[in-house]
Design a protein around this motif. Sequence first.
Motif, PDB file in Angstrom:
ATOM      1  N   SER A 163      16.570   9.058 -14.330  1.00 13.39           N
ATOM      2  CA  SER A 163      16.566  10.054 -13.270  1.00 13.39           C
ATOM      3  C   SER A 163      15.175  10.377 -12.766  1.00 13.39           C
ATOM      4  CB  SER A 163      17.224  11.347 -13.759  1.00 13.39           C
ATOM      5  OG  SER A 163      16.478  11.902 -14.811  1.00 13.39           O
ATOM      6  N   THR A 164      14.174   9.784 -13.372  1.00 18.11           N
ATOM      7  CA  THR A 164      12.821  10.050 -12.949  1.00 18.11           C
ATOM      8  C   THR A 164      12.435   9.137 -11.815  1.00 18.11           C
ATOM      9  OG1 THR A 164      12.231  10.631 -15.198  1.00 18.11           O
ATOM     10  CG2 THR A 164      10.427  10.177 -13.693  1.00 18.11           C
ATOM     11  N   PRO A 165      11.897   9.660 -10.712  1.00 14.03           N
ATOM     12  CA  PRO A 165      11.485   8.774  -9.635  1.00 14.03           C
ATOM     13  C   PRO A 165      10.339   7.892 -10.073  1.00 14.03           C
ATOM     14  CG  PRO A 165      10.688  10.988  -9.246  1.00 14.03           C
ATOM     15  CD  PRO A 165      11.609  11.058 -10.437  1.00 14.03           C
ATOM     16  N   ALA A 166      10.462   6.589  -9.911  1.00 16.10           N
ATOM     17  CA  ALA A 166       9.412   5.652 -10.288  1.00 16.10           C
ATOM     18  C   ALA A 166       9.048   4.814  -9.092  1.00 16.10           C
ATOM     19  CB  ALA A 166       9.885   4.755 -11.432  1.00 16.10           C
ATOM     20  N   THR A 167       7.857   4.268  -9.100  1.00 14.82           N
ATOM     21  CA  THR A 167       7.413   3.440  -8.001  1.00 14.82           C
ATOM     22  C   THR A 167       6.725   2.210  -8.532  1.00 14.82           C
ATOM     23  OG1 THR A 167       5.402   4.756  -7.889  1.00 14.82           O
ATOM     24  CG2 THR A 167       7.163   5.347  -6.380  1.00 14.82           C
ATOM     25  N   GLU A 168       6.294   1.356  -7.601  1.00 16.64           N
ATOM     26  CA  GLU A 168       5.692   0.084  -7.966  1.00 16.64           C
ATOM     27  C   GLU A 168       4.521   0.282  -8.909  1.00 16.64           C
ATOM     28  OE1 GLU A 168       6.897  -2.701  -6.684  1.00 16.64           O
ATOM     29  OE2 GLU A 168       5.440  -4.184  -7.278  1.00 16.64           O
ATOM     30  N   GLY A 169       4.445  -0.544  -9.945  1.00 14.04           N
ATOM     31  CA  GLY A 169       3.302  -0.509 -10.837  1.00 14.04           C
ATOM     32  C   GLY A 169       3.512   0.429 -11.999  1.00 14.04           C
ATOM     33  N   ASP A 170       2.434   0.658 -12.768  1.00 11.87           N
ATOM     34  CA  ASP A 170       2.521   1.446 -13.981  1.00 11.87           C
ATOM     35  C   ASP A 170       2.165   2.902 -13.768  1.00 11.87           C
ATOM     36  OD1 ASP A 170       3.131  -0.863 -15.315  1.00 11.87           O
ATOM     37  OD2 ASP A 170       1.052  -1.319 -15.790  1.00 11.87           O
ATOM     38  N   ALA A 171       1.727   3.268 -12.556  1.00 15.40           N
ATOM     39  CA  ALA A 171       1.150   4.592 -12.355  1.00 15.40           C
ATOM     40  C   ALA A 171       2.109   5.711 -12.690  1.00 15.40           C
ATOM     41  CB  ALA A 171       0.677   4.743 -10.907  1.00 15.40           C
ATOM     42  N   THR A 172       3.411   5.538 -12.411  1.00 14.81           N
ATOM     43  CA  THR A 172       4.336   6.641 -12.613  1.00 14.81           C
ATOM     44  C   THR A 172       5.413   6.322 -13.618  1.00 14.81           C
ATOM     45  OG1 THR A 172       5.744   5.872 -10.819  1.00 14.81           O
ATOM     46  CG2 THR A 172       4.005   7.417 -10.245  1.00 14.81           C
ATOM     47  N   SER A 173       5.326   5.192 -14.279  1.00 20.33           N
ATOM     48  CA  SER A 173       6.374   4.854 -15.224  1.00 20.33           C
ATOM     49  C   SER A 173       6.238   5.694 -16.474  1.00 20.33           C
ATOM     50  CB  SER A 173       6.307   3.365 -15.589  1.00 20.33           C
ATOM     51  OG  SER A 173       5.097   3.070 -16.237  1.00 20.33           O
ATOM     52  N   THR A 174       7.391   6.080 -17.057  1.00 23.98           N
ATOM     53  CA  THR A 174       7.395   6.826 -18.302  1.00 23.98           C
ATOM     54  C   THR A 174       8.374   6.184 -19.244  1.00 23.98           C
ATOM     55  OG1 THR A 174       9.098   8.305 -17.445  1.00 23.98           O
ATOM     56  CG2 THR A 174       6.808   9.022 -17.225  1.00 23.98           C
ATOM     57  N   ASP A 175       8.024   6.152 -20.495  1.00 26.23           N
ATOM     58  CA  ASP A 175       8.911   5.585 -21.496  1.00 26.23           C
ATOM     59  C   ASP A 175       9.566   6.724 -22.242  1.00 26.23           C
ATOM     60  OD1 ASP A 175      10.229   4.248 -23.430  1.00 26.23           O
ATOM     61  OD2 ASP A 175       8.454   3.478 -24.473  1.00 26.23           O
ATOM     62  N   ALA A 176      10.790   7.054 -21.843  1.00 29.93           N
ATOM     63  CA  ALA A 176      11.489   8.161 -22.474  1.00 29.93           C
ATOM     64  C   ALA A 176      12.508   7.667 -23.484  1.00 29.93           C
ATOM     65  CB  ALA A 176      12.195   9.003 -21.416  1.00 29.93           C
ATOM     66  N   THR A 177      12.495   6.375 -23.781  1.00 29.39           N
ATOM     67  CA  THR A 177      13.473   5.851 -24.717  1.00 29.39           C
ATOM     68  C   THR A 177      12.951   5.852 -26.140  1.00 29.39           C
ATOM     69  OG1 THR A 177      12.678   3.591 -24.368  1.00 29.39           O
ATOM     70  CG2 THR A 177      14.429   4.377 -22.922  1.00 29.39           C
ATOM     71  N   ARG A 220       0.828  -1.206   0.000  1.00 31.51           N
ATOM     72  CA  ARG A 220       0.000   0.000   0.000  1.00 31.51           C
ATOM     73  C   ARG A 220       0.866   1.262   0.000  1.00 31.51           C
ATOM     74  NH1 ARG A 220      -5.293   1.016   0.687  1.00 31.51           N
ATOM     75  NH2 ARG A 220      -5.838   3.130   1.360  1.00 31.51           N
ATOM     76  N   LYS A 221       1.965   1.220   0.752  1.00 31.78           N
ATOM     77  CA  LYS A 221       2.866   2.375   0.786  1.00 31.78           C
ATOM     78  C   LYS A 221       3.474   2.614  -0.588  1.00 31.78           C
ATOM     79  CE  LYS A 221       5.541   5.542   2.726  1.00 31.78           C
ATOM     80  NZ  LYS A 221       6.518   5.812   1.662  1.00 31.78           N
ATOM     81  N   ARG A 222       3.842   1.551  -1.278  1.00 31.97           N
ATOM     82  CA  ARG A 222       4.429   1.691  -2.610  1.00 31.97           C
ATOM     83  C   ARG A 222       3.409   2.266  -3.594  1.00 31.97           C
ATOM     84  NH1 ARG A 222       9.506   0.941  -4.096  1.00 31.97           N
ATOM     85  NH2 ARG A 222       9.350  -0.900  -5.417  1.00 31.97           N
ATOM     86  N   ILE A 223       2.178   1.797  -3.494  1.00 31.08           N
ATOM     87  CA  ILE A 223       1.130   2.318  -4.368  1.00 31.08           C
ATOM     88  C   ILE A 223       0.860   3.787  -4.058  1.00 31.08           C
ATOM     89  CG2 ILE A 223      -1.305   2.133  -4.977  1.00 31.08           C
ATOM     90  CD1 ILE A 223       0.406  -0.087  -6.144  1.00 31.08           C
ATOM     91  N   GLU A 224       0.819   4.126  -2.781  1.00 35.22           N
ATOM     92  CA  GLU A 224       0.597   5.523  -2.385  1.00 35.22           C
ATOM     93  C   GLU A 224       1.711   6.420  -2.927  1.00 35.22           C
ATOM     94  OE1 GLU A 224       0.302   8.300   1.647  1.00 35.22           O
ATOM     95  OE2 GLU A 224       0.388   6.109   1.819  1.00 35.22           O
ATOM     96  N   ASP A 225       2.950   5.945  -2.841  1.00 28.18           N
ATOM     97  CA  ASP A 225       4.069   6.711  -3.396  1.00 28.18           C
ATOM     98  C   ASP A 225       3.870   6.948  -4.891  1.00 28.18           C
ATOM     99  OD1 ASP A 225       5.342   6.852  -0.966  1.00 28.18           O
ATOM    100  OD2 ASP A 225       6.766   5.238  -1.382  1.00 28.18           O
TER     101      ASP A 225
END
Length: 339
Positions: A212-226, A134-139
């Motif tokens: 350099s982008t902060p990422a967390t568990e799951g897809d919520a904050t992932s970004t594909d910059a490649t 839950r903490k990881r998801i909240e982050d």
Amino acid sequence: MVAIALPIYGYYRENISSAHAAVSTVGDTEFDLGYLLKLSKSEALVAVQGGVTSAQDIQNIPFLILDQLEGSQVVRAKAPELGVEVTDAEVDAALREFILGPPPTEGEQPSEADFQQARLSYLDAVDMSAADLRKRIEDGVLVEKAQDVVGQQVPEVQEQIHLWAISTQTEEQMFVVLARLRSGEEFIALAKEYNTLAADLDLIGPSLDATSTPATEGDATSTDATSTPPVEDPEANEPGELGWIPKGALTDLGDILFDLPVGEISEPIEGTAIYLVDERDPARAVDETFLSVLRQDHFVDWFQEQRDEVGVERCFEVPFADANSDCSWQYGWLLERLF
């Protein structure tokens, strides 16, 4: 009695005391080696179950986890200034989507019992506590909301240039192109002759560094910059035409190309590419794809500034980085216990 006590003390020092060693401090928040080990074990199980077998990938997991922990804590420290907060309902929704995937657009929705069973199965599979998940998801939700707020600072209307390019396979071919230009042939005509759209797209890309982008568990904050973003509507562009481009969406050639006067041809870049700006608009709506890139890039810049301001001190590194470092033993200690 002493003979018995010494092994017990050795076990305490090697396992319990070492686990409490700080590996990162973000402002007033400290993350210890035991917590990093716990999260790394869970992430390693996820990776292995997902088919990741490379030893290097597994060994990099603790560093990725530290990046995530530090990143989300920096954002958490700055969230009040952004007016960002996360509600229990938002975490519940994100957790449900993480476990079950996006809700179906039609048909029967998964029940609460389905969700709870899937959640418990996931926790058991990756050996993670419900509180840690839950903490990881909240982050993740917090970082995503911060990205949205900071990204809105990027104006949707900006100065842009309309760019053409001629790219060749060899420098010898470029010499021929330059000679034809000197003889009076038109740049745009040659661009259509020498270029294909696929080659053009390789010349343009985001300046965002995904690592350099902060990422967390799951897809919520992932970004594909490649991946390389398309230039406006690629199907509508002529070969050699890169289209309307805002400054920040260019690669590290951005300053050179954006400062080109209208009608002037650039010097050859790496011997095989030249550019022409044929129009400039001081206030043009930014294409949505480029706007997304600019917002990601702006968030990275913002994050680095906040990271420096909050203060991040890490004591966790690969041993050979510095044989005399007090922060090199932790990595080996963790790897020995990772599986």
